[in-house]
Design an enzyme around this catalytic site. Structure first.
Site, mmCIF file in Angstrom:
data_model
loop_
_atom_site.group_PDB
_atom_site.id
_atom_site.type_symbol
_atom_site.label_atom_id
_atom_site.label_comp_id
_atom_site.label_asym_id
_atom_site.label_seq_id
_atom_site.Cartn_x
_atom_site.Cartn_y
_atom_site.Cartn_z
ATOM 1 N N GLU A 162 0.813 -1.215 0.000
ATOM 2 C CA GLU A 162 0.000 0.000 0.000
ATOM 3 C C GLU A 162 0.853 1.275 0.000
ATOM 4 O O GLU A 162 0.339 2.364 0.221
ATOM 5 C CB GLU A 162 -0.964 -0.017 1.188
ATOM 6 C CG GLU A 162 -2.021 -1.089 1.036
ATOM 7 C CD GLU A 162 -3.045 -1.109 2.159
ATOM 8 O OE1 GLU A 162 -2.870 -0.396 3.169
ATOM 9 O OE2 GLU A 162 -4.037 -1.846 2.020
ATOM 10 N N GLU B 83 -10.447 -5.591 9.578
ATOM 11 C CA GLU B 83 -9.358 -4.614 9.482
ATOM 12 C C GLU B 83 -8.437 -4.955 8.315
ATOM 13 O O GLU B 83 -8.079 -4.086 7.540
ATOM 14 C CB GLU B 83 -8.572 -4.561 10.792
ATOM 15 C CG GLU B 83 -7.418 -3.600 10.784
ATOM 16 C CD GLU B 83 -7.834 -2.126 10.659
ATOM 17 O OE1 GLU B 83 -6.958 -1.321 10.306
ATOM 18 O OE2 GLU B 83 -8.998 -1.775 10.907
ATOM 19 N N VAL C 15 -3.108 -11.908 2.050
ATOM 20 C CA VAL C 15 -2.570 -13.159 1.524
ATOM 21 C C VAL C 15 -1.182 -12.845 0.983
ATOM 22 O O VAL C 15 -1.016 -11.869 0.234
ATOM 23 C CB VAL C 15 -3.479 -13.744 0.420
ATOM 24 C CG1 VAL C 15 -2.835 -14.965 -0.221
ATOM 25 C CG2 VAL C 15 -4.851 -14.087 0.994
ATOM 26 N N GLY D 37 -4.387 -15.841 -5.535
ATOM 27 C CA GLY D 37 -4.998 -16.650 -6.579
ATOM 28 C C GLY D 37 -5.114 -18.117 -6.219
ATOM 29 O O GLY D 37 -5.622 -18.913 -7.005
ATOM 30 N N ASN E 8 -6.925 -0.247 -5.674
ATOM 31 C CA ASN E 8 -6.673 -1.688 -5.589
ATOM 32 C C ASN E 8 -7.789 -2.447 -6.315
ATOM 33 O O ASN E 8 -8.616 -3.113 -5.710
ATOM 34 C CB ASN E 8 -6.556 -2.119 -4.130
ATOM 35 C CG ASN E 8 -6.013 -3.530 -3.988
ATOM 36 O OD1 ASN E 8 -5.921 -4.281 -4.952
ATOM 37 N ND2 ASN E 8 -5.662 -3.882 -2.759
ATOM 38 N N GLU E 9 -7.799 -2.322 -7.633
ATOM 39 C CA GLU E 9 -8.854 -2.917 -8.456
ATOM 40 C C GLU E 9 -8.981 -4.438 -8.294
ATOM 41 O O GLU E 9 -10.103 -4.942 -8.257
ATOM 42 C CB GLU E 9 -8.673 -2.544 -9.925
ATOM 43 C CG GLU E 9 -9.023 -1.099 -10.235
ATOM 44 C CD GLU E 9 -10.471 -0.724 -9.916
ATOM 45 O OE1 GLU E 9 -11.379 -1.576 -10.057
ATOM 46 O OE2 GLU E 9 -10.701 0.429 -9.521
ATOM 47 N N PRO E 10 -7.873 -5.187 -8.168
ATOM 48 C CA PRO E 10 -8.057 -6.636 -7.961
ATOM 49 C C PRO E 10 -8.836 -6.947 -6.683
ATOM 50 O O PRO E 10 -9.700 -7.828 -6.679
ATOM 51 C CB PRO E 10 -6.627 -7.174 -7.888
ATOM 52 C CG PRO E 10 -5.800 -6.177 -8.634
ATOM 53 C CD PRO E 10 -6.452 -4.848 -8.363
ATOM 54 N N TYR F 217 -13.938 -8.514 -3.950
ATOM 55 C CA TYR F 217 -15.008 -8.280 -2.978
ATOM 56 C C TYR F 217 -16.369 -8.173 -3.668
ATOM 57 O O TYR F 217 -17.364 -8.696 -3.170
ATOM 58 C CB TYR F 217 -14.726 -7.032 -2.151
ATOM 59 C CG TYR F 217 -13.511 -7.151 -1.266
ATOM 60 C CD1 TYR F 217 -13.266 -8.295 -0.518
ATOM 61 C CD2 TYR F 217 -12.589 -6.106 -1.173
ATOM 62 C CE1 TYR F 217 -12.151 -8.411 0.293
ATOM 63 C CE2 TYR F 217 -11.472 -6.212 -0.360
ATOM 64 C CZ TYR F 217 -11.252 -7.362 0.377
ATOM 65 O OH TYR F 217 -10.155 -7.478 1.178
#
Length: 160
Positions: A27, A83, A87, A93, A124-126, A131
């Site tokens: 991030e 929070e 991974v 994946g 954070n598009e992935p 989600y």
């Protein structure tokens, strides 16, 4: 790949902290993590438990975490806040994120919560796609508001 999701134990907190640091690096906030392993042990397993943590364990050790804590919605009632769901990069994946989120939802359901909430960075598009595929609503018209430690100090000084 074989893995197991389980409740974290105090001895897991060193690896949990390493994953938290991985997330901070991802991030673009590598110097933001102030919490220590001892803080995590105290706050997660001490007299006043402040969070519950699940870990994803693989042959490589702990490769993912989901850390939640209780909240209360004045509109809905009991809630939990996710929070972090982390991974390790080399395991993305693999299904670990889904398994961790599944466990968080099971946990929230067992508590009878009305809402599970969390934040995701808008770039954070992935994660957003992940989600949304799981049925979560990404509320793009809300802004996160925080008072950091310095902000709290300054606020307190203004009260005098």
């Amino acid at each position: 790949m074989e893995f197991a999701i389980r409740d974290a134990r105090p001895e897991d907190m060193e690896r949990v902290l390493a994953l938290i640091q991985q997330l901070a690096d991802f991030e673009k906030e590598p110097d933001a993590v102030e919490v220590t392993k001892d803080d995590l042990v105290k706050h997660g397993f001490g007299e006043q438990r402040m969070f519950h943590c699940f870990v994803a364990e693989t042959d490589e050790g702990i490769s993912g975490i989901a850390l939640v804590y209780p909240r209360y919605s004045t509109w809905k009632g009991p809630a939990i806040h996710l929070e972090d769901l982390i991974v390790s990069e080399n395991m993305r994946g693999s299904g670990l994120g889904t398994a961790l989120l599944d466990e968080v939802v099971r946990y929230g359901h067992s508590l009878g919560v009305k809402r599970i909430c969390w934040e995701v960075l808008d770039w954070n598009e992935p994660a957003i796609e992940f989600y949304e595929k799981k049925g979560a609503n990404v509320l793009r018209d809300w802004d996160v508001v925080q008072l950091d430690e310095n902000g709290i100090k300054n606020y307190m000084e203004s009260l005098n």
